[in-house]
Design a protein around this motif. Structure first.
Motif, PDB file in Angstrom:
ATOM      1  N   PRO A   1      -3.441  -8.185   3.853  1.00 42.12           N
ATOM      2  CA  PRO A   1      -3.008  -9.477   3.290  1.00 42.12           C
ATOM      3  C   PRO A   1      -4.155 -10.460   3.088  1.00 42.12           C
ATOM      4  CG  PRO A   1      -1.498  -8.752   5.006  1.00 42.12           C
ATOM      5  CD  PRO A   1      -2.689  -7.841   5.070  1.00 42.12           C
ATOM      6  N   LYS A   2      -5.165 -10.389   3.926  1.00 43.64           N
ATOM      7  CA  LYS A   2      -6.321 -11.285   3.774  1.00 43.64           C
ATOM      8  C   LYS A   2      -7.074 -10.995   2.485  1.00 43.64           C
ATOM      9  CE  LYS A   2      -7.137 -11.319   8.795  1.00 43.64           C
ATOM     10  NZ  LYS A   2      -8.108 -10.946   9.859  1.00 43.64           N
ATOM     11  N   LEU A   3      -6.931  -9.775   1.985  1.00 45.60           N
ATOM     12  CA  LEU A   3      -7.659  -9.345   0.790  1.00 45.60           C
ATOM     13  C   LEU A   3      -6.821  -9.460  -0.475  1.00 45.60           C
ATOM     14  CD1 LEU A   3      -9.311  -6.192   2.404  1.00 45.60           C
ATOM     15  CD2 LEU A   3     -10.384  -8.417   2.011  1.00 45.60           C
ATOM     16  N   GLY A   4      -5.632 -10.052  -0.352  1.00 40.93           N
ATOM     17  CA  GLY A   4      -4.800 -10.290  -1.525  1.00 40.93           C
ATOM     18  C   GLY A   4      -3.785  -9.205  -1.830  1.00 40.93           C
ATOM     19  N   PHE A   5      -3.597  -8.265  -0.912  1.00 42.24           N
ATOM     20  CA  PHE A   5      -2.615  -7.206  -1.119  1.00 42.24           C
ATOM     21  C   PHE A   5      -1.335  -7.525  -0.345  1.00 42.24           C
ATOM     22  CE2 PHE A   5      -6.711  -5.097  -1.746  1.00 42.24           C
ATOM     23  CZ  PHE A   5      -6.505  -4.444  -2.947  1.00 42.24           C
ATOM     24  N   GLU A   6      -0.205  -7.248  -0.974  1.00 45.64           N
ATOM     25  CA  GLU A   6       1.087  -7.426  -0.316  1.00 45.64           C
ATOM     26  C   GLU A   6       1.563  -6.080   0.225  1.00 45.64           C
ATOM     27  OE1 GLU A   6       5.740  -8.613  -1.298  1.00 45.64           O
ATOM     28  OE2 GLU A   6       4.219  -8.709  -2.900  1.00 45.64           O
ATOM     29  N   ILE A   7       1.834  -6.019   1.521  1.00 44.43           N
ATOM     30  CA  ILE A   7       2.349  -4.792   2.133  1.00 44.43           C
ATOM     31  C   ILE A   7       3.870  -4.804   2.015  1.00 44.43           C
ATOM     32  CG2 ILE A   7       2.504  -3.408   4.237  1.00 44.43           C
ATOM     33  CD1 ILE A   7      -0.101  -4.751   5.172  1.00 44.43           C
ATOM     34  N   LEU A   8       4.390  -3.924   1.200  1.00 43.85           N
ATOM     35  CA  LEU A   8       5.840  -3.872   0.998  1.00 43.85           C
ATOM     36  C   LEU A   8       6.547  -3.244   2.191  1.00 43.85           C
ATOM     37  CD1 LEU A   8       5.941  -2.728  -2.743  1.00 43.85           C
ATOM     38  CD2 LEU A   8       6.065  -5.065  -1.837  1.00 43.85           C
ATOM     39  N   GLU A   9       5.913  -2.242   2.781  1.00 46.01           N
ATOM     40  CA  GLU A   9       6.512  -1.594   3.950  1.00 46.01           C
ATOM     41  C   GLU A   9       5.481  -0.692   4.620  1.00 46.01           C
ATOM     42  OE1 GLU A   9      10.511   1.031   4.755  1.00 46.01           O
ATOM     43  OE2 GLU A   9      10.624  -0.783   3.526  1.00 46.01           O
ATOM     44  N   THR A  10       5.636  -0.508   5.936  1.00 49.20           N
ATOM     45  CA  THR A  10       4.830   0.451   6.693  1.00 49.20           C
ATOM     46  C   THR A  10       5.774   1.514   7.234  1.00 49.20           C
ATOM     47  OG1 THR A  10       3.221  -1.251   7.323  1.00 49.20           O
ATOM     48  CG2 THR A  10       3.262   0.762   8.644  1.00 49.20           C
ATOM     49  N   VAL A  11       5.529   2.773   6.832  1.00 45.74           N
ATOM     50  CA  VAL A  11       6.428   3.880   7.184  1.00 45.74           C
ATOM     51  C   VAL A  11       5.689   4.835   8.110  1.00 45.74           C
ATOM     52  CG1 VAL A  11       7.882   5.741   6.308  1.00 45.74           C
ATOM     53  CG2 VAL A  11       7.495   3.686   4.906  1.00 45.74           C
ATOM     54  N   SER A  12       6.272   5.094   9.289  1.00 43.51           N
ATOM     55  CA  SER A  12       5.662   6.045  10.222  1.00 43.51           C
ATOM     56  C   SER A  12       6.441   7.360  10.202  1.00 43.51           C
ATOM     57  CB  SER A  12       5.643   5.473  11.636  1.00 43.51           C
ATOM     58  OG  SER A  12       6.953   5.355  12.146  1.00 43.51           O
ATOM     59  N   HIS A  13       5.768   8.426  10.624  1.00 38.40           N
ATOM     60  CA  HIS A  13       6.419   9.737  10.709  1.00 38.40           C
ATOM     61  C   HIS A  13       5.804  10.510  11.863  1.00 38.40           C
ATOM     62  CE1 HIS A  13       2.889  11.848   9.170  1.00 38.40           C
ATOM     63  NE2 HIS A  13       2.767  10.888   8.271  1.00 38.40           N
ATOM     64  N   PRO A  14       6.513  11.477  12.421  1.00 34.42           N
ATOM     65  CA  PRO A  14       5.952  12.277  13.511  1.00 34.42           C
ATOM     66  C   PRO A  14       4.984  13.339  12.988  1.00 34.42           C
ATOM     67  CG  PRO A  14       8.138  13.069  12.976  1.00 34.42           C
ATOM     68  CD  PRO A  14       7.906  11.857  12.110  1.00 34.42           C
ATOM     69  N   SER A  15       4.190  13.878  13.909  1.00 37.50           N
ATOM     70  CA  SER A  15       3.337  15.033  13.600  1.00 37.50           C
ATOM     71  C   SER A  15       3.641  16.121  14.629  1.00 37.50           C
ATOM     72  CB  SER A  15       1.856  14.665  13.671  1.00 37.50           C
ATOM     73  OG  SER A  15       1.492  13.821  12.617  1.00 37.50           O
ATOM     74  N   PRO A  16       4.102  17.288  14.209  1.00 36.15           N
ATOM     75  CA  PRO A  16       4.307  17.705  12.823  1.00 36.15           C
ATOM     76  C   PRO A  16       5.603  17.156  12.241  1.00 36.15           C
ATOM     77  CG  PRO A  16       4.912  19.482  14.296  1.00 36.15           C
ATOM     78  CD  PRO A  16       4.351  18.398  15.164  1.00 36.15           C
ATOM     79  N   ALA A  17       5.624  17.022  10.924  1.00 34.11           N
ATOM     80  CA  ALA A  17       6.829  16.603  10.199  1.00 34.11           C
ATOM     81  C   ALA A  17       7.243  17.741   9.263  1.00 34.11           C
ATOM     82  CB  ALA A  17       6.559  15.336   9.397  1.00 34.11           C
ATOM     83  N   ARG A  18       8.539  17.955   9.151  1.00 35.59           N
ATOM     84  CA  ARG A  18       9.046  19.063   8.339  1.00 35.59           C
ATOM     85  C   ARG A  18       9.507  18.637   6.953  1.00 35.59           C
ATOM     86  NH1 ARG A  18       6.578  22.750  11.224  1.00 35.59           N
ATOM     87  NH2 ARG A  18       7.262  22.827  13.396  1.00 35.59           N
ATOM     88  N   ASP A  19       9.730  17.323   6.786  1.00 34.11           N
ATOM     89  CA  ASP A  19      10.330  16.857   5.533  1.00 34.11           C
ATOM     90  C   ASP A  19       9.839  15.447   5.240  1.00 34.11           C
ATOM     91  OD1 ASP A  19      11.893  16.417   3.339  1.00 34.11           O
ATOM     92  OD2 ASP A  19      13.813  16.476   4.385  1.00 34.11           O
ATOM     93  N   MET A  20       9.418  15.203   4.016  1.00 27.65           N
ATOM     94  CA  MET A  20       8.971  13.870   3.602  1.00 27.65           C
ATOM     95  C   MET A  20       9.889  13.288   2.530  1.00 27.65           C
ATOM     96  SD  MET A  20       6.197  12.559   5.038  1.00 27.65           S
ATOM     97  CE  MET A  20       4.890  13.057   6.149  1.00 27.65           C
ATOM     98  N   ALA A  21      11.034  13.883   2.299  1.00 26.57           N
ATOM     99  CA  ALA A  21      11.910  13.430   1.222  1.00 26.57           C
ATOM    100  C   ALA A  21      12.329  11.977   1.401  1.00 26.57           C
ATOM    101  CB  ALA A  21      13.139  14.330   1.134  1.00 26.57           C
TER     102      ALA A  21
END
Length: 402
Positions: free
Chosen positions: A201-221
């Motif tokens: 945000p300090k650099l002028g970018f808007e973060i719409l969302e932060t999405v986390s996932h486990p490792s390993p992950a089986r599906d990214m749909a």
């Protein structure tokens, strides 16, 4: 039984005296120095661990072929290998085993969580531990005198990545304004996401969302469906190889094509395996990550040797090749496979960085202060360096066409 003659006793005594008087460096001739190599060659991180192991093996081959550790009378390096099985608890257990095997030092680890437990276990024995890749900032902030990191931390990588992202975006007329961050939920990805949330945000970018996932992950749909609904200009992934490839493939399948995929430490973005197996998903992907100096002739040679061994080239090979050579240099500067002397050498002296673009490596509280990530982009079925200019092979292709 006959008693030995006086002449025989004198001969034995003179031989023993000669052996004691012989310089230590000569007595060491023909001996080997055990070097522990720990990598996750089974489990979720097996692909990276296998390449890291190969890089270490190639380095030891070259060192021994060139005459071994010359300061130790030509002593050969002997690898004692440990498989952490992509599990932090096993990493600690295997470090205990390496200590019992009498290794002079350890190189490797790969994942931040694996490096954390392994280096902690090594610290109990004043066993020098050189982290190859693990990027979590706290790895060198625990006060462990035995622990050193060859690569840049994620704080260092993020700083470089954001500076170069701003320059890239400005040069293209600022087409990117909105961002979705996708990260693995472990020590590495979560820490990096936190930094990005503070700095973008300090650099002028808007973060719409932060999405986390486990490792390993089986599906990214579901992750990709969320990206589709938000329609960001940029997707910034930070994850390991399997999850990165799955994300990129799912985006291609669902026809989600932002103006840029700008990975920061993206596990597959700088891997020739990803490029060769999934060329359409890989094309145009950018990454700020560990990468060797493309202008060093040895980089091309390592790539050829990696492919000759039946593997696809990725940064793990040159990173571990260079880290093992650095540790060998430290053992030579220590003058002996003495753990405390090796730690002292690593703490106070500078070293060659092999094929990595670091110049002279020097450690401050365990961190290599000259470590530098490079920016790459997949172009025409190959990984090309696009920044910084001193190492660039081509210009960036940005923004991507929809």
């Amino acid at each position: 039984m006959l008693a030995p003659s006086r002449r025989a006793v004198l001969r034995t005594g003179l031989a023993a005296t000669s052996l004691v008087a012989m310089p230590a460096i000569l007595r060491a001739q023909g001996a080997s120095v055990k070097l522990g190599i720990i990598q996750p060659v089974t489990g979720a991180l097996a692909n990276d661990g296998d390449l890291g192991k190969l890089g270490a093996e190639l380095a030891v081959q070259d060192i021994n072929a060139a005459g071994g550790l010359k300061a130790l009378g030509g002593a050969k390096l002997e690898i004692v290998f440990a498989d952490s099985r992509s599990n932090p608890e096993t990493a600690a257990q295997e470090t205990e085993r390496l200590n019992g095997e009498g290794v002079a030092a350890i190189v490797g680890g790969f994942g931040s969580g694996l490096c954390a437990t392994a280096s902690q276990a090594a610290s109990r024995y004043d066993l020098p531990y050189l982290i190859d890749v693990g990027v979590a900032d706290q790895l060198t902030k625990r006060g462990l005198k035995n622990t050193f990191r060859f690569s840049p931390s994620f704080g260092m990588v993020t700083k470089s990545a954001l500076e170069r992202l701003v320059a890239l975006n400005d040069a293209a007329g600022k087409p990117a304004r909105t961002v979705v961050i996708v990260h693995e939920d472990g020590l590495f990805g979560s820490g990096l996401a936190k930094l990005l949330q503070a700095e973008l945000p300090k650099l002028g970018f808007e973060i719409l969302e932060t999405v986390s996932h486990p490792s390993p992950a089986r599906d990214m749909a579901n992750v990709v469906l969320r990206i589709r609904s938000l329609q960001p200009d940029l997707v910034i992934p930070s994850n390991y190889y399997g999850e990165f490839v799955l994300l990129a493939r799912t985006m291609l399948q669902q026809r989600v094509r932002p103006k840029g995929i700008y990975a920061i430490l993206g596990g597959g973005a700088s891997s020739l395996r990803f490029v060769k197996e999934f060329p359409q998903a890989a094309e145009g992907v950018m990454d700020c990550n560990h990468w060797p100096d493309p202008k060093n002739p040895l980089t091309a040679e390592l790539r050829k040797r990696t492919e000759a061994a039946g593997r696809a080239f990725a940064y793990n090979v040159p990173m571990n090749y260079s880290a093992v050579r650095l540790m060998a240099e430290a053992i030579e500067k220590a003058g002996a496979p003495d753990r405390l002397k090796i730690i002292e050498a690593l703490s106070t002296q500078s070293f060659s960085s092999g094929v990595m673009p670091y110049g002279q490596s020097k450690f401050d509280t365990g961190q290599n202060t000259s470590a530098l990530p490079l920016n790459t982009q997949v172009q025409g079925g190959d990984v090309k360096v696009i920044a910084p200019e001193a190492f660039a092979e081509t210009k960036a292709n940005f923004p991507l066409k929809a």
